[in-house]
Design an enzyme around this catalytic site. Structure first.
Site, PDB file in Angstrom:
ATOM      1  N   ALA A   1      -2.004  -1.641 -42.033  1.00 19.84           N
ATOM      2  CA  ALA A   1      -3.403  -1.429 -41.633  1.00 19.84           C
ATOM      3  C   ALA A   1      -3.704   0.054 -41.454  1.00 19.84           C
ATOM      4  O   ALA A   1      -2.834   0.844 -41.102  1.00 19.84           O
ATOM      5  CB  ALA A   1      -3.678  -2.164 -40.323  1.00 19.84           C
TER       6      ALA A   1
ATOM      7  N   LYS B   1       7.297   7.765 -35.393  1.00 21.81           N
ATOM      8  CA  LYS B   1       6.980   6.359 -35.110  1.00 21.81           C
ATOM      9  C   LYS B   1       8.227   5.556 -34.745  1.00 21.81           C
ATOM     10  O   LYS B   1       8.123   4.501 -34.136  1.00 21.81           O
ATOM     11  CB  LYS B   1       6.325   5.706 -36.327  1.00 21.81           C
ATOM     12  CG  LYS B   1       5.100   6.417 -36.841  1.00 21.81           C
ATOM     13  CD  LYS B   1       3.844   5.874 -36.214  1.00 21.81           C
ATOM     14  CE  LYS B   1       2.620   6.526 -36.838  1.00 21.81           C
ATOM     15  NZ  LYS B   1       1.374   6.004 -36.302  1.00 21.81           N
TER      16      LYS B   1
ATOM     17  N   ASP C   1      -7.821   5.811 -35.316  1.00 17.76           N
ATOM     18  CA  ASP C   1      -7.057   6.555 -34.320  1.00 17.76           C
ATOM     19  C   ASP C   1      -7.780   6.622 -32.978  1.00 17.76           C
ATOM     20  O   ASP C   1      -7.157   6.697 -31.930  1.00 17.76           O
ATOM     21  CB  ASP C   1      -6.800   7.982 -34.825  1.00 17.76           C
ATOM     22  CG  ASP C   1      -5.841   7.973 -36.004  1.00 17.76           C
ATOM     23  OD1 ASP C   1      -4.817   7.264 -35.904  1.00 17.76           O
ATOM     24  OD2 ASP C   1      -6.121   8.624 -37.032  1.00 17.76           O
TER      25      ASP C   1
ATOM     26  N   LYS D   1     -27.812  -1.672 -27.576  1.00 18.71           N
ATOM     27  CA  LYS D   1     -27.986  -0.747 -28.691  1.00 18.71           C
ATOM     28  C   LYS D   1     -28.508   0.604 -28.172  1.00 18.71           C
ATOM     29  O   LYS D   1     -29.446   0.637 -27.362  1.00 18.71           O
ATOM     30  CB  LYS D   1     -28.971  -1.349 -29.693  1.00 18.71           C
ATOM     31  CG  LYS D   1     -29.132  -0.505 -30.926  1.00 18.71           C
ATOM     32  CD  LYS D   1     -30.091  -1.134 -31.915  1.00 18.71           C
ATOM     33  CE  LYS D   1     -30.396  -0.141 -33.017  1.00 18.71           C
ATOM     34  NZ  LYS D   1     -31.499  -0.562 -33.852  1.00 18.71           N
TER      35      LYS D   1
ATOM     36  N   ASN E   1     -12.976   3.135 -41.362  1.00 18.77           N
ATOM     37  CA  ASN E   1     -12.418   3.970 -42.434  1.00 18.77           C
ATOM     38  C   ASN E   1     -12.483   3.194 -43.743  1.00 18.77           C
ATOM     39  O   ASN E   1     -12.909   2.048 -43.778  1.00 18.77           O
ATOM     40  CB  ASN E   1     -10.988   4.392 -42.086  1.00 18.77           C
ATOM     41  CG  ASN E   1     -10.094   3.201 -41.905  1.00 18.77           C
ATOM     42  OD1 ASN E   1      -9.913   2.402 -42.815  1.00 18.77           O
ATOM     43  ND2 ASN E   1      -9.545   3.045 -40.705  1.00 18.77           N
TER      44      ASN E   1
ATOM     45  N   ASP F   1      -0.982   3.033 -30.511  1.00 22.35           N
ATOM     46  CA  ASP F   1      -0.290   3.125 -31.802  1.00 22.35           C
ATOM     47  C   ASP F   1       0.571   1.874 -31.948  1.00 22.35           C
ATOM     48  O   ASP F   1       1.618   1.733 -31.292  1.00 22.35           O
ATOM     49  CB  ASP F   1       0.558   4.401 -31.863  1.00 22.35           C
ATOM     50  CG  ASP F   1       1.062   4.645 -33.271  1.00 22.35           C
ATOM     51  OD1 ASP F   1       1.559   3.693 -33.908  1.00 22.35           O
ATOM     52  OD2 ASP F   1       0.942   5.786 -33.745  1.00 22.35           O
TER      53      ASP F   1
HETATM   54  O1  C5P Z   1      -0.534   7.706 -37.356  1.00 20.03           O
HETATM   55  P1  C5P Z   1      -0.895   7.380 -38.762  1.00 20.03           P
HETATM   56  O2  C5P Z   1      -2.208   6.650 -38.883  1.00 20.03           O
HETATM   57  O3  C5P Z   1      -0.817   8.513 -39.705  1.00 20.03           O
HETATM   58  O4  C5P Z   1       0.260   6.369 -39.232  1.00 20.03           O
HETATM   59  C1  C5P Z   1       0.105   5.407 -40.224  1.00 20.03           C
HETATM   60  C2  C5P Z   1       0.960   4.231 -39.930  1.00 20.03           C
HETATM   61  O5  C5P Z   1       0.902   3.879 -38.560  1.00 20.03           O
HETATM   62  C3  C5P Z   1       0.511   2.985 -40.676  1.00 20.03           C
HETATM   63  O6  C5P Z   1       1.629   2.197 -40.919  1.00 20.03           O
HETATM   64  C4  C5P Z   1      -0.427   2.340 -39.661  1.00 20.03           C
HETATM   65  O7  C5P Z   1      -0.552   0.950 -39.903  1.00 20.03           O
HETATM   66  C5  C5P Z   1       0.263   2.629 -38.366  1.00 20.03           C
HETATM   67  N1  C5P Z   1      -0.641   2.795 -37.212  1.00 20.03           N
HETATM   68  C6  C5P Z   1      -0.644   1.857 -36.188  1.00 20.03           C
HETATM   69  N2  C5P Z   1      -1.444   2.034 -35.104  1.00 20.03           N
HETATM   70  C7  C5P Z   1      -2.240   3.126 -35.011  1.00 20.03           C
HETATM   71  C8  C5P Z   1      -2.248   4.101 -36.031  1.00 20.03           C
HETATM   72  C9  C5P Z   1      -1.434   3.898 -37.130  1.00 20.03           C
HETATM   73  O8  C5P Z   1       0.072   0.854 -36.293  1.00 20.03           O
HETATM   74  N3  C5P Z   1      -3.013   3.279 -33.960  1.00 20.03           N
END
Ligand code: C5P
Length: 410
Positions: free
Chosen positions: A280, A349, A284, A294, A216, A312
């Site tokens: 960060a 979260k 996802d 490759k 990203n 997450d």
């Molecule tokens: O779920 P989303 O990406 O919208 O949430 C953003 C927050 O969650 C940020 O603080 C990001 O660092 C954290 N995050 C995480 N692990 C993931 C996805 C997001 O720690 N797999």
């Protein structure tokens, strides 16, 4: 309690509430720590404590009247409003907060608040119904948005015999908040001494095969700036970073990772800590199958990639029963409905606060050097002005140092 590292001066506005007697103790604590205190007593405040008590404890003249000829010739109200490093309102009555929120200037206290260019710390004190009244809530939300820092109120019994939120924070708590803000203002030096921070930053790269990956647009700039500000504040910092093109912050520990799973493992290994900041932009999803070779272009056409969800990290750390950091901060980058989505994220979260950023293309945050942060907590939200990412980081660190001190009841 240890004295502030860099003793300075406070302009203390004493409003009209029974809690005004606690401000006498606050002056004693501040003076004991070598902090200079000038007091302003409102007309209503004078019903609860006398100017003589304030003058005796502070060792300074007490200011009461906007139109006092002698005061104005000795030190004009504009000069007085800027004479200290920090303005403290204790007790901050519903009336004083309402005046400040609306920019009224019809007595000395409100005029000073309007004229001052210094940070303001308010310790509200009022009956719980007054505190919960929509008008007070609106005023406090506005003041927070204007940058006013709040300490308290606490829950408990009040002078009126009722019980609830509205009791002024104890003098020791206000003193701790002052110390943190003052230390913070001194380039956050020492505000986080002895505290351990873990910060994640940058994107993650999720391999498709040995040469291709999913990623990203995160530059990692904000997370790195936060790590630098935390180091400057004296914290022991571990930065867990995805692939970025930035120099590691001097004085911090950097753990370079590539994928979300590596980031999760590195964060786990870095715990326990006092504050965890998940800045960060973790991918996802990752590709389900691990292609060791490759993927070749060929007659079969483009490959079909099956994606699976990544761990997450933020939710995982927030849900820990053991070694849960005292403060957990998540980020929400949204292109629409910023606050609504941030609030949902806060609940989903399980973290303590969310830093919401508008990342719509017009905002220019992604990869840019500026950021507009909105701090979303269970109590409300605070919108900060557009700042350079370093300044935004410093302000965030100051704010977190204050919240941590409040949580720890320092
Ligand atoms: O779920 P989303 O990406 O919208 O949430 C953003 C927050 O969650 C940020 O603080 C990001 O660092 C954290 N995050 C995480 N692990 C993931 C996805 C997001 O720690 N797999």
């Amino acid at each position: 309690m240890a004295a502030p590292q860099n003793p300075r001066s406070i302009l203390l506005i004493v409003g009209g509430g029974i809690a005004a007697y606690k401000s006498l103790e606050l002056i004693r604590l501040l003076r004991g720590a070598g902090v200079g205190v000038r007091t302003v007593l409102t007309k209503a405040g004078g019903q609860f404590v006398t100017a003589l008590s304030l003058a005796s404890l502070s060792g300074e003249k007490v200011y009461e009247d906007l139109f006092s000829l002698t005061d104005e010739t000795e030190m004009g109200h504009i000069q007085l409003s800027r004479s200290a490093d920090l303005v403290v309102i204790a007790p901050a009555t519903a009336d004083l907060l309402a005046k400040a929120a609306h920019g009224l200037a019809n007595d000395l206290a409100s005029t000073l608040l309007l004229a001052s260019d210094k940070p303001v710390l308010a310790a509200p004190a009022m009956n719980w119904r007054m505190w919960e009244h929509p008008a007070t809530r609106r005023n406090c939300a506005q003041l927070r948005a204007d940058g006013v820092i709040f300490v308290g109120p606490n829950e408990g019994e009040m002078a009126c015999g009722e019980s609830g939120f509205g009791r002024m924070a104890e003098p020791e708590e206000i003193f701790a908040a002052i110390r943190t803000v003052l230390d913070g203002r001194a380039v956050t030096k020492g505000a986080l001494t002895g505290k351990k921070l873990v910060v994640t930053a940058g994107p993650t790269h999720e391999p498709i095969d040995p040469v291709r990956y999913i990623a990203n647009r995160s530059s990692g700039k904000q997370g790195y700036a936060i790590a630098r500000a935390a180091v400057a504040a004296g914290a022991d910092v571990t930065l867990v970073s995805g692939p970025v093109d930035l120099s590691p912050p001097a004085g911090g520990r950097v753990i370079q990772v590539e994928t979300a799973r590596e980031m999760a493992a590195a964060v786990d290994a870095a715990l326990p800590c006092d504050i965890f900041i998940a800045a960060a932009a973790v991918a996802d999803w990752r590709v389900a199958s691990d292609h060791g070779e490759k993927i070749k272009k060929g007659s079969k056409g483009p490959p079909e990639l099956k994606l699976v969800e990544n761990p997450d990290i933020l939710a995982g750390v927030s849900g820990r029963r053991e070694a849960r950091p005292t403060l957990i901060v998540g980020f929400a980058a949204e292109t629409e409905k910023l606050i609504e989505y941030a609030r949902k994220k806060l609940a989903r979260k399980g973290c303590d606060l969310i830093v919401a950023n508008d990342v719509s293309p017009e905002a220019g945050v992604m990869g840019g050097d500026e950021n507009t942060m909105v701090i979303v907590t269970p109590e409300g939200e605070t919108r900060w002005p557009k700042l350079g990412k370093d300044d935004a980081a410093q302000r965030l660190i100051e704010y977190l140092a204050l919240r941590l001190a409040q949580r720890e009841g320092v």
